[in-house]
Design a protein around this motif. Structure first.
Motif, mmCIF file in Angstrom:
data_model
loop_
_atom_site.group_PDB
_atom_site.id
_atom_site.type_symbol
_atom_site.label_atom_id
_atom_site.label_comp_id
_atom_site.label_asym_id
_atom_site.label_seq_id
_atom_site.Cartn_x
_atom_site.Cartn_y
_atom_site.Cartn_z
ATOM 1 N N GLU A 199 0.859 -1.179 0.000
ATOM 2 C CA GLU A 199 0.000 0.000 0.000
ATOM 3 C C GLU A 199 0.895 1.228 0.000
ATOM 4 O OE1 GLU A 199 -3.818 -0.603 2.456
ATOM 5 O OE2 GLU A 199 -3.050 1.381 2.983
ATOM 6 N N GLU A 200 0.551 2.220 -0.777
ATOM 7 C CA GLU A 200 1.405 3.402 -0.863
ATOM 8 C C GLU A 200 0.577 4.593 -1.321
ATOM 9 O OE1 GLU A 200 5.418 2.103 -2.191
ATOM 10 O OE2 GLU A 200 5.327 3.939 -3.377
ATOM 11 N N ASP A 201 0.941 5.777 -0.904
ATOM 12 C CA ASP A 201 0.255 6.978 -1.392
ATOM 13 C C ASP A 201 1.012 7.523 -2.593
ATOM 14 O OD1 ASP A 201 -1.712 6.871 0.461
ATOM 15 O OD2 ASP A 201 -0.659 8.119 1.918
ATOM 16 N N ILE A 202 0.256 7.837 -3.624
ATOM 17 C CA ILE A 202 0.868 8.308 -4.879
ATOM 18 C C ILE A 202 0.223 9.635 -5.273
ATOM 19 C CG2 ILE A 202 0.951 7.822 -7.363
ATOM 20 C CD1 ILE A 202 1.336 4.892 -6.620
ATOM 21 N N VAL A 203 1.024 10.560 -5.725
ATOM 22 C CA VAL A 203 0.462 11.842 -6.182
ATOM 23 C C VAL A 203 0.597 11.906 -7.702
ATOM 24 C CG1 VAL A 203 0.521 14.348 -5.941
ATOM 25 C CG2 VAL A 203 1.253 12.905 -4.042
ATOM 26 N N LEU A 204 -0.516 12.187 -8.352
ATOM 27 C CA LEU A 204 -0.525 12.294 -9.818
ATOM 28 C C LEU A 204 -0.499 13.752 -10.217
ATOM 29 C CD1 LEU A 204 -3.180 10.115 -11.618
ATOM 30 C CD2 LEU A 204 -0.721 9.868 -11.620
ATOM 31 N N PHE A 205 0.321 14.085 -11.161
ATOM 32 C CA PHE A 205 0.310 15.469 -11.651
ATOM 33 C C PHE A 205 -0.105 15.453 -13.113
ATOM 34 C CE2 PHE A 205 3.538 15.199 -8.356
ATOM 35 C CZ PHE A 205 3.107 16.181 -7.489
ATOM 36 N N ASN A 206 -1.363 15.154 -13.356
ATOM 37 C CA ASN A 206 -1.815 15.213 -14.744
ATOM 38 C C ASN A 206 -2.327 16.610 -15.011
ATOM 39 O OD1 ASN A 206 -0.995 12.718 -15.335
ATOM 40 N ND2 ASN A 206 -3.007 11.787 -15.537
ATOM 41 N N LYS A 207 -3.644 16.727 -15.326
ATOM 42 C CA LYS A 207 -4.148 18.088 -15.532
ATOM 43 C C LYS A 207 -4.271 18.789 -14.197
ATOM 44 C CE LYS A 207 -6.206 17.338 -19.954
ATOM 45 N NZ LYS A 207 -7.265 16.616 -20.584
ATOM 46 N N GLU A 208 -4.714 18.037 -13.194
ATOM 47 C CA GLU A 208 -4.777 18.605 -11.856
ATOM 48 C C GLU A 208 -4.131 17.598 -10.896
ATOM 49 O OE1 GLU A 208 -8.413 16.114 -12.283
ATOM 50 O OE2 GLU A 208 -7.305 17.509 -13.530
ATOM 51 N N GLU A 209 -3.786 18.093 -9.716
ATOM 52 C CA GLU A 209 -3.105 17.227 -8.750
ATOM 53 C C GLU A 209 -4.115 16.240 -8.167
ATOM 54 O OE1 GLU A 209 0.350 19.083 -6.405
ATOM 55 O OE2 GLU A 209 -1.297 18.854 -5.018
ATOM 56 N N ARG A 210 -3.744 14.943 -8.140
ATOM 57 C CA ARG A 210 -4.651 13.957 -7.562
ATOM 58 C C ARG A 210 -3.889 13.101 -6.562
ATOM 59 N NH1 ARG A 210 -9.208 14.961 -10.102
ATOM 60 N NH2 ARG A 210 -10.271 13.918 -8.398
#
Ligand code: ADP
Length: 486
Positions: A199-210
């Motif tokens: 389990e891990e927290d991931i930050v996506l930087f596509n059009k907006e931060e998720r």
């Protein structure tokens, strides 16, 4: 013995000689002869008969074998055709042989029951596959399956939406190429390498931060060999945002309460330390304390209002009744009249008397009071506040327009947030809680309407409440536009 005959008759002869014994001693020989042609004729006759018999028997045997072969071949062909149909996936239950041979019927029966079992198994597998597909497609969480080369095997719709990808044609593509996120890529590598759920927290930087919570597990073959990884991504952005709003809110409330309480505490302590004996100072300190107490009261009152509206809206919405807009405006004006007179501001109303809307009268009045009160507080003295109401398409719009200093553009987007103030000290000075517009927003949302503001510095502001006309529905919210848009 066949021999040639005497020279006078060269024909081949058949001789038979036998010794004659008389009284125990050879007496002589009897020899007879006949031409071999006579014997041959006899033999030929017999051969002819044998040959025709052989031909007849041969023909009969051939006919019999053809019949038997035909009898065996037909059911075998039937069974071959049935086996071919099964192999081709055509599992219709009926097939058999017309043969009377028991073994063939047994074989056909075995094929029939095999086909039946296959039909059952296929039906089960199809059902299970359809169920899985439906679960997979309808999951809110993004689900990704990759092989050991980190190439996509499965990618559900939620994953495609999350990564702004087209769901079709993703099979076989590298996950790094599609997701373009090294954190996710590392996560998949760890799963493929260690074979344990993670389990891990991931930050996506596509059009907006998720913000995503990734859960992954390795997929194993029967022999324990890892053949891929399954990754489920939960979108925690909303929760994260709510958590941030909650934290900000607690911090803001604490700050709003702390400021007046600290001031009151200071003045009361000073009074107790002796200032109470100086009447003039005591009255001044008590006056300031009262002001802070009123401020505290205003904040608490507004907080309670907000939470009441939120609660009522959350419990299936507030009950709306059709009512006259002019009546609500009149009630709101009566509340604001004292302040208007104090600032020498004229309150002008332009509203058709027959204009009606579905409303919660008390709440809509409160929203209008907040807007008019702000117009009076922040607008210029000796000016006017104009309240207009009209029907626009399927909506009823109410504008509150002031001739004040206006609000700079950079504040407009955040103006309806709780505790957001353009000029903090002026707001406090005027007894504002910083919650007035947040309350307006919530009330309007509870009416399935929108509230917006248009303002230009030096020209004043126009706050607009837009409500669905009686009998129509609308999306709630709030927005900001440029002044020219009105
Ligand atoms: P407050 O209690 O401070 O009035 P509100 O939520 O009602 O809180 O308003 C938020 C801020 O918006 C105010 O502090 C003020 O700076 C600004 N504001 C609201 N209405 C007006 C207006 N008519 N003209 C100028 N500024 C306004």
């Amino acid at each position: 013995v066949a021999q040639r005959g005497p020279p006078e008759s060269p024909e081949r002869m058949l001789y038979l000689a036998r010794r004659v014994i008389r009284d125990g001693s050879p007496w002589g020989y009897i020899r007879i002869g006949m031409p071999l042609s006579a014997v041959d004729t006899g033999f030929n006759h017999i051969y002819g008969k044998i040959m025709s018999l052989v031909v007849i028997v041969g023909l009969a045997a051939a006919a019999m074998s053809f019949l038997v072969a035909w009898q065996i071949n037909r059911p075998i062909q039937d069974l071959i055709r049935a086996a071919d149909r099964i192999a081709a996936g055509n599992l219709t239950r009926w097939f058999g042989t017309s043969s009377s041979i028991r073994e063939f019927e047994t074989l056909a029966q075995a094929l029939r029951s095999m086909a039946d079992q296959l039909v059952d198994r296929l039906r089960n597998e199809t059902r299970q596959r359809n169920e899985l597909e439906a679960i997979f497609a309808s999951m809110v969480e993004a689900v990704i399956v990759v092989d050991t080369a980190e190439c996509i095997l499965r990618f559900n719709q939620a994953a495609a939406t999350l990564f702004h990808a087209e769901q079709t044609g993703l099979s076989g593509k590298s996950i790094l190429q599609v997701a373009r996120n090294t954190q996710l890529h590392q996560f998949i590598r760890k799963i493929l390498a260690r074979n344990m759920p993670r389990e891990e927290d991931i930050v996506l930087f596509n059009k907006e931060e998720r913000y995503l919570r990734a859960t992954g597990t390795a997929i194993e073959e029967g022999d324990g060999r890892i053949i891929g990884a399954l990754i489920v991504l939960h979108d925690m952005t909303r929760l994260q945002k709510l958590e941030r709003i909650r934290r900000d809110f607690v911090a803001n409330v604490s700050h709003e309460l702390k400021t007046p309480i600290t001031a009151i505490k200071g003045f009361v302590e000073t009074l107790l330390e002796g200032a109470v004996d100086d009447r003039e100072t005591a009255v001044r300190f008590l006056d300031i304390s009262l002001k802070h107490t009123n401020q505290l009261h205003a904040v608490i009152e507004d907080l309670l209002s907000l939470s009441r509206i939120e609660q009522e809206t959350g419990q299936g919405g507030i009950a709306l009744q059709t009512g006259k807009v002019s009546d609500v405006i009149a009630s709101a004006l009566s509340v604001c009249r004292v302040r208007a007179e104090a600032h020498r501001v004229a309150l002008i109303v332009q509203c058709p008397d027959d204009l009606v809307v579905d409303m919660h009268r008390t709440l809509l009045q409160q929203a209008l009071v907040n807007l008019i009160d702000n117009a009076l507080k922040y607008g210029d003295d000796d000016s006017q506040v104009v309240i207009t109401a009209e029907t626009r398409d399927i909506r009823v719009v109410i504008h509150v327009r002031d001739r004040g200093p206006g609000i700079a553009q950079e504040h407009l987007d955040r103006l309806f947030e709780r505790f957001y103030r353009v000029d903090k000290s002026r707001s406090r000075e005027l007894g504002g809680s910083g919650l007035g517009l947040a309350i307006v927003k919530h009330i309007v949302q509870a009416h399935r309407g929108t509230v917006s503001v248009v303002s230009r510095q030096g020209e004043g502001s126009v706050f607009t409440i837009s409500l669905p006309a009686t009998g129509s529905a609308d999306v709630s919210g709030y927005s900001t536009k440029t002044l020219d848009a009105i």
